[in-house]
Design a protein around this motif. Structure first.
Motif, PDB file in Angstrom:
ATOM      1  N   ASP A  88     -10.422   4.644 -35.691  1.00  0.00           N
ATOM      2  CA  ASP A  88      -9.633   3.504 -35.245  1.00  0.00           C
ATOM      3  C   ASP A  88      -9.765   2.342 -36.234  1.00  0.00           C
ATOM      4  OD1 ASP A  88      -8.042   2.293 -33.087  1.00  0.00           O
ATOM      5  OD2 ASP A  88      -9.757   0.916 -32.948  1.00  0.00           O
ATOM      6  N   PRO A  89      -8.651   1.705 -36.665  1.00  0.00           N
ATOM      7  CA  PRO A  89      -7.267   1.808 -36.182  1.00  0.00           C
ATOM      8  C   PRO A  89      -6.428   2.872 -36.902  1.00  0.00           C
ATOM      9  CG  PRO A  89      -7.420  -0.008 -37.704  1.00  0.00           C
ATOM     10  CD  PRO A  89      -8.801   0.575 -37.595  1.00  0.00           C
ATOM     11  N   TYR A  90      -7.013   3.668 -37.777  1.00  0.00           N
ATOM     12  CA  TYR A  90      -6.267   4.728 -38.442  1.00  0.00           C
ATOM     13  C   TYR A  90      -5.977   5.849 -37.440  1.00  0.00           C
ATOM     14  CZ  TYR A  90      -7.119   2.745 -43.080  1.00  0.00           C
ATOM     15  OH  TYR A  90      -7.129   1.935 -44.189  1.00  0.00           O
ATOM     16  N   VAL A  91      -4.906   6.571 -37.697  1.00  0.00           N
ATOM     17  CA  VAL A  91      -4.526   7.693 -36.828  1.00  0.00           C
ATOM     18  C   VAL A  91      -4.454   8.956 -37.676  1.00  0.00           C
ATOM     19  CG1 VAL A  91      -3.250   6.261 -35.192  1.00  0.00           C
ATOM     20  CG2 VAL A  91      -2.064   7.220 -37.167  1.00  0.00           C
ATOM     21  N   LEU A 115      -5.290  10.892 -42.737  1.00  0.00           N
ATOM     22  CA  LEU A 115      -5.228   9.648 -41.981  1.00  0.00           C
ATOM     23  C   LEU A 115      -4.154   8.740 -42.561  1.00  0.00           C
ATOM     24  CD1 LEU A 115      -9.053   8.875 -41.787  1.00  0.00           C
ATOM     25  CD2 LEU A 115      -7.706  10.316 -40.251  1.00  0.00           C
ATOM     26  N   ARG A 116      -3.644   7.854 -41.690  1.00  0.00           N
ATOM     27  CA  ARG A 116      -2.706   6.833 -42.164  1.00  0.00           C
ATOM     28  C   ARG A 116      -2.711   5.693 -41.141  1.00  0.00           C
ATOM     29  NH1 ARG A 116       3.255   8.573 -43.619  1.00  0.00           N
ATOM     30  NH2 ARG A 116       2.239   9.165 -45.566  1.00  0.00           N
ATOM     31  N   CYS A 117      -2.497   4.499 -41.636  1.00  0.00           N
ATOM     32  CA  CYS A 117      -2.429   3.338 -40.753  1.00  0.00           C
ATOM     33  C   CYS A 117      -1.304   2.430 -41.225  1.00  0.00           C
ATOM     34  CB  CYS A 117      -3.752   2.568 -40.726  1.00  0.00           C
ATOM     35  SG  CYS A 117      -3.722   1.167 -39.572  1.00  0.00           S
ATOM     36  N   GLU A 119      -0.425  -0.182 -39.029  1.00  0.00           N
ATOM     37  CA  GLU A 119      -0.562  -1.302 -38.107  1.00  0.00           C
ATOM     38  C   GLU A 119      -0.976  -2.570 -38.845  1.00  0.00           C
ATOM     39  OE1 GLU A 119       0.251  -1.031 -34.994  1.00  0.00           O
ATOM     40  OE2 GLU A 119       0.602   1.150 -35.077  1.00  0.00           O
ATOM     41  N   CYS A 122      -4.547  -3.014 -40.205  1.00  0.00           N
ATOM     42  CA  CYS A 122      -4.972  -2.372 -41.451  1.00  0.00           C
ATOM     43  C   CYS A 122      -4.545  -3.154 -42.688  1.00  0.00           C
ATOM     44  CB  CYS A 122      -4.412  -0.948 -41.525  1.00  0.00           C
ATOM     45  SG  CYS A 122      -5.008   0.133 -40.211  1.00  0.00           S
TER      46      CYS A 122
END
Length: 320
Positions: A88-91, A115-117, A119, A122
């Motif tokens: 978190d906050p990566y998904v 992973l990628r973010c 938001e 980030c």
């Protein structure tokens, strides 16, 4: 013993030693080194390694997270290995992909995720590189039960190992040079005259003409309806006010007597109608009225009604 003989003996001994060393290396190397390697492998404890590729990335770019477990083959059941971690906050946008690599006495289990973010959390803070700390990631697994045990106890056979994730740093996609060189540009331009498929003036004129035509048509239909209504009212009032003709009075008597049960009265009304029709020069209708009046059986009601309809038509036609 001569000098040549000594040299030959030394050379032969050297060749034999070299051949022995070559054979030893070719057939398996140094037994001592093999034993040391085996002892090192036997002393290996479950080890976890966590890494990011790349460790520094631009905002929005995908990052590959890799978690690896190295353990002795005889102390690991690969099918029971489970990885646990959060980003978190990566998904996670891809994976996890599990790989099991057999290294002989050792086994390597590798989990790989993408992973990628995207938001706001980030984004680099203040435009500067920002590092994220995800704590530790680890594995849970079970080891084979020791020899001699006849039952399986997951609580006794359960193991775990973990390692800290290295920092993951995100940087801005804009460099200082991009921000410094940015310039807002604006300008005024004369726009061309708008074009139309139909000229607005002509279109307005056509629509106005259609509206006037529709209003005129509605007024014409309304006036025509009013005239017809007034004409019908005038005709009704005229018919009600004028006196009845003899034929109309006789026809009213026939209509009143038809079907009332008094045959004599009905015959008298039909004879009166026949007389008035002869005076009114309607001999065919008069003859029909006579036949009905003097028929052997009572005059049929439907025949009397048909005669009345024909008489009214003849009277109205004469008036017209």
């Amino acid at each position: 013993m001569s000098g040549r003989t000594v040299v030959a003996l030394v050379a032969g001994a050297a060749v034999l030693v070299a051949a022995g060393l070559v054979a030893l290396v070719t057939l398996g190397g140094d037994p001592g080194s093999q034993g040391a390697a085996a002892r090192r492998e036997e002393s290996v404890r479950p080890t976890v390694r966590a890494s990011f590729t790349p460790p520094v990335h631009r905002f929005g770019e995908p990052v590959e997270a890799r978690l690896e477990l190295l353990a002795r083959t005889d102390e690991l059941l690969p099918d029971t290995v489970r990885a646990g971690t959060t980003f978190d906050p990566y998904v996670v946008v891809a994976g996890p992909r599990k790989e099991v690599v057999d290294l002989g006495r050792l086994t390597l289990v590798r989990y790989t995720l993408t992973l990628r973010c995207l938001e706001e959390a980030c984004l680099p803070q203040g435009g500067q590189p920002t590092a994220f700390d995800f704590g530790s990631g680890g594995f849970s697994f079970r080891v084979p039960p020791p020899p001699g045990r006849r039952f399986e106890d997951r609580r006794l056979d359960q193991r775990s190992a973990s390692a800290a994730w290295p920092p993951l740093t995100v940087v801005s996609r804009l460099s200082n040079a991009d921000v410094t060189d940015a310039r807002w540009r604006s300008g005024l331009a004369t726009l061309p005259e708008p074009g139309y498929r139909a000229a607005p003036r002509w279109l307005a004129a056509v629509l106005l003409g259609l509206a006037v035509a529709l209003v005129a048509l509605a007024a014409f239909l309304l006036a025509r309806w009013a005239v017809r209504l007034r004409r019908d009212r005038d005709a009704s009032s005229t018919a009600a006010s004028r006196p009845l003709t003899p034929i109309e009075r006789a026809l009213a008597l026939v209509t009143a007597a038809n079907g009332n049960g008094d045959v004599a009265h009905e015959r008298m009304a039909l004879e009166t109608l026949a007389a008035e029709l002869r005076r009114g020069r309607e001999p065919a209708l008069a003859a029909r009225a006579d036949r009905l009046a003097w028929s052997e059986s009572p005059p049929p009601r439907e025949h009397v009604e048909a005669l009345a309809v024909d008489v009214r038509a003849a009277v109205d036609g004469g008036k017209a």
